[in-house]
Design a protein around this motif. Structure first.
Motif, PDB file in Angstrom:
ATOM      1  N   THR A   1       0.805  -1.224   0.000  1.00 15.92           N
ATOM      2  CA  THR A   1       0.000   0.000   0.000  1.00 15.92           C
ATOM      3  C   THR A   1       0.835   1.270   0.000  1.00 15.92           C
ATOM      4  OG1 THR A   1      -0.129  -0.018   2.419  1.00 15.92           O
ATOM      5  CG2 THR A   1      -1.869  -1.180   1.217  1.00 15.92           C
ATOM      6  N   ASP A   2       2.171   1.142   0.104  1.00 13.25           N
ATOM      7  CA  ASP A   2       3.021   2.328   0.099  1.00 13.25           C
ATOM      8  C   ASP A   2       4.387   1.963  -0.469  1.00 13.25           C
ATOM      9  OD1 ASP A   2       4.848   1.524   2.469  1.00 13.25           O
ATOM     10  OD2 ASP A   2       2.836   1.420   3.344  1.00 13.25           O
ATOM     11  N   GLU A   3       5.161   2.985  -0.803  1.00 16.03           N
ATOM     12  CA  GLU A   3       6.460   2.770  -1.451  1.00 16.03           C
ATOM     13  C   GLU A   3       7.442   2.059  -0.523  1.00 16.03           C
ATOM     14  OE1 GLU A   3       9.046   2.485  -4.439  1.00 16.03           O
ATOM     15  OE2 GLU A   3       6.963   3.195  -4.547  1.00 16.03           O
ATOM     16  N   GLU A   4       7.415   2.382   0.757  1.00 20.65           N
ATOM     17  CA  GLU A   4       8.332   1.721   1.692  1.00 20.65           C
ATOM     18  C   GLU A   4       8.082   0.216   1.742  1.00 20.65           C
ATOM     19  OE1 GLU A   4       8.042   3.543   5.516  1.00 20.65           O
ATOM     20  OE2 GLU A   4       9.662   4.952   5.089  1.00 20.65           O
ATOM     21  N   SER A   5       6.820  -0.177   1.727  1.00 22.63           N
ATOM     22  CA  SER A   5       6.496  -1.598   1.754  1.00 22.63           C
ATOM     23  C   SER A   5       7.001  -2.288   0.486  1.00 22.63           C
ATOM     24  CB  SER A   5       4.986  -1.796   1.893  1.00 22.63           C
ATOM     25  OG  SER A   5       4.517  -1.309   3.138  1.00 22.63           O
ATOM     26  N   ARG A   6       6.833  -1.629  -0.661  1.00 23.02           N
ATOM     27  CA  ARG A   6       7.339  -2.203  -1.915  1.00 23.02           C
ATOM     28  C   ARG A   6       8.851  -2.365  -1.869  1.00 23.02           C
ATOM     29  NH1 ARG A   6       2.800   0.442  -4.143  1.00 23.02           N
ATOM     30  NH2 ARG A   6       3.805   2.484  -4.043  1.00 23.02           N
ATOM     31  N   GLU A   7       9.540  -1.364  -1.331  1.00 21.30           N
ATOM     32  CA  GLU A   7      11.004  -1.423  -1.262  1.00 21.30           C
ATOM     33  C   GLU A   7      11.464  -2.524  -0.317  1.00 21.30           C
ATOM     34  OE1 GLU A   7      12.152   2.484  -0.122  1.00 21.30           O
ATOM     35  OE2 GLU A   7      11.849   3.348  -2.133  1.00 21.30           O
ATOM     36  N   ARG A   8      10.754  -2.728   0.774  1.00 25.83           N
ATOM     37  CA  ARG A   8      11.143  -3.777   1.733  1.00 25.83           C
ATOM     38  C   ARG A   8      10.934  -5.168   1.159  1.00 25.83           C
ATOM     39  NH1 ARG A   8       8.591  -0.219   6.669  1.00 25.83           N
ATOM     40  NH2 ARG A   8      10.517   0.963   7.130  1.00 25.83           N
ATOM     41  N   ILE A   9       9.862  -5.355   0.387  1.00 19.46           N
ATOM     42  CA  ILE A   9       9.675  -6.640  -0.275  1.00 19.46           C
ATOM     43  C   ILE A   9      10.797  -6.876  -1.280  1.00 19.46           C
ATOM     44  CG2 ILE A   9       8.197  -7.948  -1.850  1.00 19.46           C
ATOM     45  CD1 ILE A   9       5.781  -6.603  -0.535  1.00 19.46           C
ATOM     46  N   ALA A  10      11.152  -5.850  -2.050  1.00 24.10           N
ATOM     47  CA  ALA A  10      12.236  -5.975  -3.026  1.00 24.10           C
ATOM     48  C   ALA A  10      13.547  -6.323  -2.335  1.00 24.10           C
ATOM     49  CB  ALA A  10      12.372  -4.683  -3.827  1.00 24.10           C
ATOM     50  N   TRP A  11      13.796  -5.723  -1.159  1.00 17.98           N
ATOM     51  CA  TRP A  11      15.038  -6.020  -0.431  1.00 17.98           C
ATOM     52  C   TRP A  11      15.047  -7.462   0.050  1.00 17.98           C
ATOM     53  CZ3 TRP A  11      16.470  -7.682   4.399  1.00 17.98           C
ATOM     54  CH2 TRP A  11      17.833  -7.554   4.724  1.00 17.98           C
ATOM     55  N   LEU A  12      13.922  -7.940   0.558  1.00 20.19           N
ATOM     56  CA  LEU A  12      13.841  -9.330   1.020  1.00 20.19           C
ATOM     57  C   LEU A  12      14.062 -10.301  -0.132  1.00 20.19           C
ATOM     58  CD1 LEU A  12      10.810  -9.067   3.476  1.00 20.19           C
ATOM     59  CD2 LEU A  12      13.182  -9.586   4.106  1.00 20.19           C
TER      60      LEU A  12
END
Length: 300
Positions: free
Chosen positions: A276-287
């Motif tokens: 739902t937000d850019e930070e969440s997308r970035e954290r999934i990409a990092w994982l």
């Protein structure tokens, strides 16, 4: 051997004792299904030369998450009684189709078990669809909430799905039984009433099915919160919800769920988790870029 794997007492002995011929057929059927699967089929190394084709009994037990002795006794046709949930795990390990699963349940003297929407196979291309959705987390569940398939992004935010025993790979079971250290869902208190109400709506279509009754009974026994919510008799239609994850290696990941029916497999649902937000997308990409960090750091 666990209580889920076998029951004792006169009732169980009486039921299994009435059908020795079925037990003989069960033993032969399980051996034949085991022998047609190679270690390579299930991602295991071939190992040294084998005296018999297919998987060994201990390998089936390991993959299904059941005791070696229990599975050996089952395949030997001994008079033991199995829960539908454990038979489901054995059936998935042996890659049984719908007709074969129904045959397994009948030979094992499971009352009322049929090859309904809980036991049909998934379309062979469905895993490719899940994989194509990465980096969006997605999974496929049946009506009873057994998790049947998932993609790498889902495993990244919910790593325990890869390590839990197959017979316990159920989203309702994990939501209400995983300890806080291993449950990455942080807003369970907020979402639990809806989870149970939606589950009861699906349960009404399966009131007489042993697998459903067994799951509800075990959840009530181990989770006071589930027992409390189940006693409320609240019912709700499925819909979107906000689910918040906090994997041990990353910060908070907020998602919005969406359920899509899989028409080729009645009862199966494709669930997507849209950040739902850019930070969440970035954290999934990092994982996803750091799978060793996404993996669970301990087991119980």
């Amino acid at each position: 051997m666990t209580s889920a794997e076998t029951t004792t007492g006169g009732a169980a002995r009486a039921r299994t004792g009435r059908s020795p011929r079925r037990r003989t057929e069960l033993a032969a059927f399980l051996r034949s299904r085991r022998e047609r699967i190679t270690p390579e089929d299930v991602g295991m190394p071939p190992g040294p030369r084998r005296r018999t084709p297919g998987l060994r009994r201990e390998e089936v037990a390991q993959l299904a998450g059941v005791g070696v002795t229990w599975y050996t006794w089952l395949e030997q046709g001994r008079p033991i009684n199995a829960s539908t949930q454990v038979l489901d795990a054995v059936a998935r390990t042996l890659r049984l189709d719908g007709a074969e699963r129904e045959h397994l349940y009948r030979l094992a003297d499971v009352p009322g078990a049929t090859a309904d929407d809980e036991v049909r196979g998934l379309p062979e291309d469905l895993q490719a669809v899940l994989d194509a959705l990465v980096p969006m987390p997605a999974s496929v569940v049946n009506a009873r909430s057994d998790i049947l398939a998932w993609n790498a992004a889902y495993a990244a935010i919910f790593p325990v799905v890869q390590n839990v025993r197959p017979c316990e790979r159920n989203s309702m079971w994990m939501a209400f039984t995983l300890p806080p250290c291993c449950n990455p869902v942080t807003n369970l208190a907020e979402t639990a009433p809806g989870l149970v109400a939606n589950f009861r709506h699906r349960y009404s279509r399966h009131l007489d099915e042993p697998g459903w009754k067994d799951l509800v009974r075990r959840l009530q026994a181990v989770s006071p919160e589930f027992a409390r919510l189940w006693a409320s008799h609240d019912v709700a239609l499925p819909g979107s919800s906000t689910k918040v994850f906090r994997p041990h290696a990353a910060g908070e990941i907020r998602t919005r769920t969406m359920n899509l029916d899989v028409s080729a497999s009645p009862g199966a649902r494709l669930i997507t988790y849209t950040p739902t937000d850019e930070e969440s997308r970035e954290r999934i990409a990092w994982l996803l870029a750091n799978p060793e960090a996404a993996a669970a750091d301990h087991r119980h």
